[in-house]
Design a protein around this motif. Structure first.
Motif, PDB file in Angstrom:
ATOM      1  N   ASP A   1       0.750  -1.389  -0.166  1.00 56.25           N
ATOM      2  CA  ASP A   1       0.279  -0.097  -0.024  1.00 56.25           C
ATOM      3  C   ASP A   1       0.620   1.256   0.115  1.00 56.25           C
ATOM      4  O   ASP A   1       0.185   2.501   0.035  1.00 56.25           O
ATOM      5  N   ASN A   2       2.011   1.303  -0.132  1.00 52.92           N
ATOM      6  CA  ASN A   2       2.876   2.233  -0.357  1.00 52.92           C
ATOM      7  C   ASN A   2       2.746   3.257  -1.619  1.00 52.92           C
ATOM      8  O   ASN A   2       2.500   2.507  -2.675  1.00 52.92           O
ATOM      9  N   LYS A   3       2.518   4.444  -1.538  1.00 49.97           N
ATOM     10  CA  LYS A   3       2.602   5.304  -2.603  1.00 49.97           C
ATOM     11  C   LYS A   3       3.848   5.535  -3.300  1.00 49.97           C
ATOM     12  O   LYS A   3       4.866   5.922  -2.642  1.00 49.97           O
ATOM     13  N   VAL A   4       4.079   4.996  -4.610  1.00 47.61           N
ATOM     14  CA  VAL A   4       5.420   5.124  -5.218  1.00 47.61           C
ATOM     15  C   VAL A   4       5.447   6.192  -6.340  1.00 47.61           C
ATOM     16  O   VAL A   4       4.574   6.364  -6.923  1.00 47.61           O
ATOM     17  N   ALA A   5       6.620   7.246  -5.994  1.00 47.55           N
ATOM     18  CA  ALA A   5       6.751   8.100  -6.885  1.00 47.55           C
ATOM     19  C   ALA A   5       7.736   7.893  -7.706  1.00 47.55           C
ATOM     20  O   ALA A   5       9.160   7.483  -7.273  1.00 47.55           O
ATOM     21  N   ILE A   6       7.675   7.980  -9.255  1.00 49.68           N
ATOM     22  CA  ILE A   6       8.638   7.766 -10.298  1.00 49.68           C
ATOM     23  C   ILE A   6       8.835   9.082 -11.037  1.00 49.68           C
ATOM     24  O   ILE A   6       8.131   9.700 -11.493  1.00 49.68           O
ATOM     25  N   VAL A   7      10.263   9.115 -11.252  1.00 47.03           N
ATOM     26  CA  VAL A   7      10.672  10.323 -12.030  1.00 47.03           C
ATOM     27  C   VAL A   7      10.442   9.967 -13.586  1.00 47.03           C
ATOM     28  O   VAL A   7      10.450   8.674 -14.027  1.00 47.03           O
ATOM     29  N   ASP A   8       9.893  10.861 -14.401  1.00 44.07           N
ATOM     30  CA  ASP A   8       9.562  10.313 -15.801  1.00 44.07           C
ATOM     31  C   ASP A   8      10.364  11.613 -16.770  1.00 44.07           C
ATOM     32  O   ASP A   8       9.986  12.694 -16.685  1.00 44.07           O
ATOM     33  N   PRO A   9      11.331  10.986 -17.463  1.00 42.34           N
ATOM     34  CA  PRO A   9      11.747   9.721 -17.712  1.00 42.34           C
ATOM     35  C   PRO A   9      12.504   9.062 -16.691  1.00 42.34           C
ATOM     36  O   PRO A   9      13.183   9.693 -15.944  1.00 42.34           O
TER      37      PRO A   9
ATOM     38  N   LEU B   1       0.778   4.826  -9.679  1.00 44.73           N
ATOM     39  CA  LEU B   1       2.330   5.443  -9.500  1.00 44.73           C
ATOM     40  C   LEU B   1       1.903   6.794  -9.740  1.00 44.73           C
ATOM     41  O   LEU B   1       1.145   7.525 -10.499  1.00 44.73           O
ATOM     42  N   VAL B   2       2.825   7.796  -9.090  1.00 42.77           N
ATOM     43  CA  VAL B   2       2.774   9.040  -8.978  1.00 42.77           C
ATOM     44  C   VAL B   2       4.082   9.518  -9.870  1.00 42.77           C
ATOM     45  O   VAL B   2       5.190   9.250  -9.575  1.00 42.77           O
ATOM     46  N   TYR B   3       3.515  10.055 -10.993  1.00 42.35           N
ATOM     47  CA  TYR B   3       4.805  10.512 -12.156  1.00 42.35           C
ATOM     48  C   TYR B   3       5.137  11.756 -11.785  1.00 42.35           C
ATOM     49  O   TYR B   3       4.144  12.694 -11.579  1.00 42.35           O
ATOM     50  N   ILE B   4       6.415  12.137 -11.701  1.00 47.73           N
ATOM     51  CA  ILE B   4       7.100  13.499 -11.329  1.00 47.73           C
ATOM     52  C   ILE B   4       8.191  13.705 -12.631  1.00 47.73           C
ATOM     53  O   ILE B   4       9.120  13.138 -12.740  1.00 47.73           O
ATOM     54  N   PRO B   5       7.507  14.663 -13.633  1.00 44.83           N
ATOM     55  CA  PRO B   5       8.357  14.817 -14.776  1.00 44.83           C
ATOM     56  C   PRO B   5       9.507  15.525 -14.635  1.00 44.83           C
ATOM     57  O   PRO B   5       9.749  16.525 -14.022  1.00 44.83           O
ATOM     58  N   ALA B   6      10.657  15.129 -15.466  1.00 44.51           N
ATOM     59  CA  ALA B   6      11.905  15.680 -15.466  1.00 44.51           C
ATOM     60  C   ALA B   6      12.146  16.300 -16.704  1.00 44.51           C
ATOM     61  O   ALA B   6      12.146  15.395 -17.763  1.00 44.51           O
ATOM     62  N   THR B   7      12.166  17.392 -16.935  1.00 47.30           N
ATOM     63  CA  THR B   7      11.913  18.099 -18.401  1.00 47.30           C
ATOM     64  C   THR B   7      13.108  19.033 -18.670  1.00 47.30           C
ATOM     65  O   THR B   7      13.852  19.430 -17.345  1.00 47.30           O
ATOM     66  N   ALA B   8      13.198  19.562 -19.573  1.00 47.26           N
ATOM     67  CA  ALA B   8      14.392  20.627 -20.016  1.00 47.26           C
ATOM     68  C   ALA B   8      14.083  21.944 -19.041  1.00 47.26           C
ATOM     69  O   ALA B   8      14.914  22.636 -18.499  1.00 47.26           O
ATOM     70  N   GLU B   9      12.743  22.037 -18.723  1.00 45.76           N
ATOM     71  CA  GLU B   9      12.370  23.209 -18.104  1.00 45.76           C
ATOM     72  C   GLU B   9      12.703  23.324 -16.636  1.00 45.76           C
ATOM     73  O   GLU B   9      13.183  24.122 -15.922  1.00 45.76           O
ATOM     74  N   ASN B  10      12.669  21.974 -15.876  1.00 43.68           N
ATOM     75  CA  ASN B  10      13.337  22.042 -14.592  1.00 43.68           C
ATOM     76  C   ASN B  10      14.578  21.387 -14.690  1.00 43.68           C
ATOM     77  O   ASN B  10      15.206  20.755 -13.600  1.00 43.68           O
TER      78      ASN B  10
ATOM     79  N   ALA C   1       6.915   8.761 -20.511  1.00 44.66           N
ATOM     80  CA  ALA C   1       5.903   9.723 -21.342  1.00 44.66           C
ATOM     81  C   ALA C   1       6.660  11.072 -21.780  1.00 44.66           C
ATOM     82  O   ALA C   1       6.658  11.549 -22.552  1.00 44.66           O
ATOM     83  N   SER C   2       7.351  11.560 -20.540  1.00 41.31           N
ATOM     84  CA  SER C   2       8.192  12.915 -20.606  1.00 41.31           C
ATOM     85  C   SER C   2       9.367  12.696 -21.495  1.00 41.31           C
ATOM     86  O   SER C   2      10.091  13.485 -21.796  1.00 41.31           O
ATOM     87  N   GLY C   3       9.808  11.098 -21.930  1.00 38.00           N
ATOM     88  CA  GLY C   3      10.905  11.232 -22.602  1.00 38.00           C
ATOM     89  C   GLY C   3      10.579  11.094 -24.217  1.00 38.00           C
ATOM     90  O   GLY C   3      11.398  11.328 -25.040  1.00 38.00           O
ATOM     91  N   GLU C   4       9.280  11.470 -24.569  1.00 36.47           N
ATOM     92  CA  GLU C   4       9.070  11.440 -25.894  1.00 36.47           C
ATOM     93  C   GLU C   4       9.449  12.756 -26.431  1.00 36.47           C
ATOM     94  O   GLU C   4       9.715  13.628 -25.772  1.00 36.47           O
ATOM     95  N   GLY C   5      10.021  12.730 -27.902  1.00 33.48           N
ATOM     96  CA  GLY C   5      10.741  13.792 -28.436  1.00 33.48           C
ATOM     97  C   GLY C   5      12.053  13.831 -27.949  1.00 33.48           C
ATOM     98  O   GLY C   5      12.896  14.677 -28.538  1.00 33.48           O
ATOM     99  N   TYR C   6      12.616  12.845 -27.350  1.00 33.18           N
ATOM    100  CA  TYR C   6      14.069  12.533 -26.776  1.00 33.18           C
ATOM    101  C   TYR C   6      14.570  11.334 -27.345  1.00 33.18           C
ATOM    102  O   TYR C   6      13.747  10.454 -27.622  1.00 33.18           O
TER     103      TYR C   6
END
Ligand code: MLT
Length: 410
Positions: A122-130, A157-166, A381-386
């Protein structure tokens, strides 16, 4: 009627790298004379350093002599290796990690997947995306997610986007999570997290009673002296973080198999009645029940990484791959392509030219330049275009790959 673990039915078609392998094999079968250059999976290509080979051979010789032969070793690893790791990887940086907090294993891929066994469902898991796909797929296999949506994101899953902006270091999650995977230097983006950024994550974990699963498999590639090599360089991390390290990329061990996981005795999580349970004991129980240790000669080979000549030879190997990364980075930049990473990591994260998707670009590069990389969308999903290019190859192949890449985009 025997039933399968139906969570496996939620997984997307194939693990990323075998899927790439499948497409490349088909291309090679159809084009047997094409000279394909592979900068896809991050697999090392250069020979093991001589100091490591000599120590390995010496270990084998000991196994071939009755008086020095050894049977089962300690599941957690031999003291000689755990002590060398504690001294050279941690104490030398002013970080406290005790030798008995180190669990030697056959790989970080296995450890990052297996660690889930000691955490409740029951742990909530955060995943950086990509992200390195193993973190996601092992959570799916363990039944911690619902089905995936059209973007390939799994419910639960909780997705946290890693993008060029951050700067490819994601913001803290907006909702409370219990487990957070972080990988720095990052696979796939090749970017790093600063001390301040890691401090924010440790503070978040302390405040929210969360655990950070910190994958530092690429720490040996850090060239910037201000960037932490270990999460334990951050105050308080010993209470909230587990760290994964590997000799695969550090010393060319992808085919040798040796890694380790650090579980400080001070990291705890809640038991049935909310009581604090040290994770060290749980991981020790899991490790000793399901694993019989890495072979003695391989642990001797790993120990040699820390000898004076081993250190020098390993550094030469890392410098070699880092030069490859620089050649890729600079060559692509010269062709007007936007690139990230590749300074403190063996991966270069490339913005796909034009409006092509990652897989379209993968196919174009393979068909027209006989070049293999990894489509960014395969990491999330946030890796699309890379597109990810790995620096693990011979100098000759890297130089030729850059020339071919430049031709494709010119
Ligand atoms: C990668 O290419 O991402 C890595 O080689 C995969 C791994 O370490 O398992």
């Amino acid at each position: 009627m025997a039933r399968i673990n139906t969570s496996y039915q939620k997984l997307k078609a194939g693990y990323l790298f075998p899927e790439i392998g499948r497409r490349v094999s088909k291309f090679v079968a159809d084009n047997p004379t094409a000279k394909v250059i592979r900068l896809g999976i991050g697999d090392v290509t250069e020979a093991l350093p001589p100091a490591i080979v000599a120590a390995w051979q010496q270990g084998v010789a000991e196994m071939g002599t009755r008086s020095t032969f050894r049977g089962y070793g300690p599941e957690q690893g031999y003291d000689f290796l755990r002590e060398a790791i504690a001294k050279h990887d941690f104490a030398s940086r002013g970080v406290r990690v005790d030798a008995d907090e180190i669990f030697v294993s056959d790989g970080s891929k296995c450890d990052t997947g297996n660690i889930l066994e000691i955490f409740g469902d029951d742990n909530k898991v955060a995943i950086v995306d990509p992200v390195y796909p193993v973190y996601v797929d092992t959570n799916v296999m363990a039944g911690r997610t619902g089905p995936s949506n059209e973007q390939g994101r799994y419910e639960g899953l909780v997705y946290i986007p890693a993008t060029a902006e951050n700067g490819f270091v994601p913001e803290l999650p907006k909702e409370r999570v219990d487990l957070i995977y972080l990988c720095y230097p990052n696979n796939p983006t090749g970017m790093v997290a600063t001390r301040e950024q890691l401090t924010r994550w440790v503070e978040y974990a302390k405040k929210n009673d969360a655990i950070i699963l910190f994958d530092a498999a690429y720490e040996a590639y850090i060239t910037d002296p201000t960037i932490p090599h270990s999460i334990y360089e951050i105050d308080g991390a010993r209470d909230v973080a587990i760290e994964f390290r590997s000799f695969s990329k550090t010393a060319g061990f992808t085919g040798v198999r040796c890694a380790f996981t650090v579980v400080p005795k001070s990291v705890t999580a809640a038991g049935l009645g909310g009581e604090r349970i040290p994770l060290h004991g749980l991981w020790n129980r899991r490790h000793t029940t399901k694993f019989n240790g890495v072979s003695y000669p391989v642990q001797r080979a790993a120990e040699a990484i820390y000898s004076p000549e081993g250190k020098k030879q390993v550094q030469t190997l890392i410098d070699f791959y880092l030069t490859n990364a620089r050649l890729i980075r600079e060559g692509l930049q010269a062709a007007g392509v936007k690139v990230y990473g590749g300074v403190n990591a063996p991966y270069v994260w490339v913005k796909t030219p034009g409006s092509q998707t990652s897989w379209e670009f993968f196919d174009r590069l393979l068909q027209t330049a006989h070049l293999v990389g990894t489509p960014g969308s395969g990491f999330g999903a946030s890796g699309e275009g890379y597109f990810r290019l790995s620096a693990f190859n011979s100098r000759e192949n890297v130089e030729e790959a850059v020339r071919r890449f430049q031709k494709v985009v010119s």
